[in-house]
Write an enzyme that holds these catalytic residues in place. Structure first.
Site, PDB file in Angstrom:
ATOM      1  N   SER A 153       0.822  -1.194   0.000  1.00 26.67           N
ATOM      2  CA  SER A 153       0.000   0.000   0.000  1.00 26.67           C
ATOM      3  C   SER A 153       0.868   1.261   0.000  1.00 26.67           C
ATOM      4  CB  SER A 153      -0.950  -0.046   1.200  1.00 26.67           C
ATOM      5  OG  SER A 153      -1.918   0.968   1.139  1.00 26.67           O
ATOM      6  N   ASP A 181       0.111  -4.181  -4.045  1.00 25.27           N
ATOM      7  CA  ASP A 181      -1.028  -3.300  -4.296  1.00 25.27           C
ATOM      8  C   ASP A 181      -0.711  -1.858  -3.891  1.00 25.27           C
ATOM      9  OD1 ASP A 181      -3.523  -3.298  -5.553  1.00 25.27           O
ATOM     10  OD2 ASP A 181      -4.586  -3.125  -3.659  1.00 25.27           O
ATOM     11  N   HIS A 242      -7.295  -5.566  -1.065  1.00 26.93           N
ATOM     12  CA  HIS A 242      -6.055  -4.790  -0.929  1.00 26.93           C
ATOM     13  C   HIS A 242      -4.997  -5.583  -0.157  1.00 26.93           C
ATOM     14  CE1 HIS A 242      -3.777  -1.112  -1.042  1.00 26.93           C
ATOM     15  NE2 HIS A 242      -3.853  -0.875   0.256  1.00 26.93           N
TER      16      HIS A 242
END
Length: 316
Positions: A153, A181, A242
C-alpha cells in the site's frame, strides 16, 4: 492490516483531527532471523553504535518490509511473510515500523486528513530506509545486491522513495522492490518522481489486487494483475482485496505452487491462456520473477483459498 477503506466516507468518528506527525526516533525496526523467529525490536541509532548483526546474518539475503496506512511493522500478515522468508530462504528480515506516521493510533476513524498526513510521511520514511541502507552498506559491508524492499500500500511508494534516495546517495540500486497493491488514493495521477517506479531498483515487481484502493497502471518491470487487479475471490470489502496482495506473495515465497502471470496487453484485451505459457513468455509471481525474461503486464488467475494457484497443471 492496512485499511484504506476508511477514506470512502471522509468523515471523523470522534470529531477530531488526528495528529500523525512523527520523527525518526518514533520508527522501530523489527528484526527476524532463524535465531530470533519472533523478532527483536531495534532502533537505527543502536545499530550505528554497536555491531549487533553477526557476519553470518549479514551474509544472507535481506528483506526490508514496509507497511502502509493504519498498520504496524508486526501486523499478522507481515509476521507470516517474515516467517516464510526465514524458513524457506533463510533471509534476514527487517520490518520498518512507522505506525505513528501511518496514523495507527487513529485506526477507528474515517479520516481523509489523517491519510493525507500519512502520504506526506512516506517520503520521510523512505529517506529513513535509505539512510538505514547506507548504514548496512558502509558499516556492515552489505552489498546492495543482497537487499530487496517489500512494501504494501503506502509502503510500496515508500519503497520507491527509498529507491530514489539510495541512488541519490550513490549507493547503487536495490536488487528488487516488490510493491504489494501500491496505494491508489493521492497517487492516481503521479509521475515517477512522486510514486513507485520501475527505475527505483534493478527490478520492480508490482502485484495489483484492488482497483479501488490500489493504482491501476503499470509501475514496475513486471505488473501482475491478480483476477484482473480488481477484486479478489472471497473478498466482499476493498480492504480485503487490498490485503490479499500480501497473502499471495507469502504463498509464493513458500513455493507450494506458482502463481502464473500470462501476458495481458491491456484491460480491453483477452489474456493469453495459461495453457500456452512457456518460460520465455509467462512469469511466476514471487522472489524468482527476475529469472524470467518476459516483462510488462500479466494477468494472474487465482483460486479462493491458499495456496491460491490456478495453473491448469502448467509448470514453468
Amino acid at each position: 492490516a492496512d485499511d484504506l477503506t476508511t477514506l470512502r466516507n471522509g468523515t471523523l468518528d470522534r470529531g477530531i483531527t488526528p495528529d500523525c506527525t512523527f520523527n525518526e526516533k518514533d520508527i522501530e525496526l523489527h528484526v527476524y532471523s532463524r535465531d530470533k523467529r519472533n523478532g527483536i525490536i531495534l532502533k537505527k541509532e543502536i545499530l550505528k553504535n554497536y555491531d549487533l548483526f553477526q557476519k553470518s546474518q549479514i551474509s544472507h539475503q535481506i528483506a526490508i518490509l514496509i507497511h502502509g496506512f493504519l498498520s504496524t511493522g508486526n501486523n499478522e500478515n507481515f509476521d507470516a511473510m517474515a516467517k516464510a522468508l526465514i524458513e524457506i530462504d533463510n533471509f534476514l528480515v527487517i520490518s520498518v515500523d512507522w505506525k505513528k506516521g501511518a496514523c495507527n493510533a487513529f485506526a477507528s476513524t474515517n479520516d481523509v486528513l489523517g491519510y493525507s498526513q500519512a502520504v506526506g510521511n512516506t517520503r520521510h520514511v523512505g529517506k529513513y530506509v535509505a539512510d538505514f541502507t547506507k548504514l548496512l552498506v558502509e558499516q556492515y559491508k552489505v552489498p546492495m545486491s543482497n537487499i530487496r524492499l517489500i512494501g504494501h500500500s503506502l509502503g510500496a511508494h515508500t519503497s520507491g522513495f527509498a529507491g530514489k534516495e539510495v541512488q541519490r546517495l550513490k549507493l547503487g540500486k536495490y536488487k528488487e522492490i516488490i510493491g504489494l497493491d501500491p496505494a491508489g488514493p493521492s497517487f492516481l495521477t503521479n509521475k515517477c518522481p512522486n510514486r513507485l517506479c520501475e527505475t527505483d531498483a534493478e527490478y520492480v515487481q508490482a502485484i495489483h489486487t484492488s482497483a479501488i484502493l490500489g493504482v491501476y497502471y503499470n509501475v514496475g518491470s513486471v505488473d501482475f494483475y491478480v483476477n484482473y487487479g480488481k477484486s479478489q475471490p472471497g473478498c466482499s470489502e476493498p480492504s480485503c482485496s487490498h490485503t490479499k496482495a500480501v497473502k499471495y506473495l507469502t504463498e509464493c515465497i513458500k513455493r507450494e505452487c506458482c502463481l502464473i502471470g500470462t501476458p495481458w496487453k491491456s484491460y480491453f484485451s483477452t489474456p493469453k491462456p495459461i495453457s500456452q505459457c512457456k518460460r520465455d513468455t509467462c512469469v511466476c509471481v514471487g522472489l524468482n520473477a527476475q529469472s524470467y525474461p518476459a516483462k510488462g503486464s500479466f494477468y494472474v488467475p487465482v483460486e479462493k483459498d491458499a495456496p491460491y494457484c490456478h495453473n491448469e497443471g502448467i509448470k514453468l
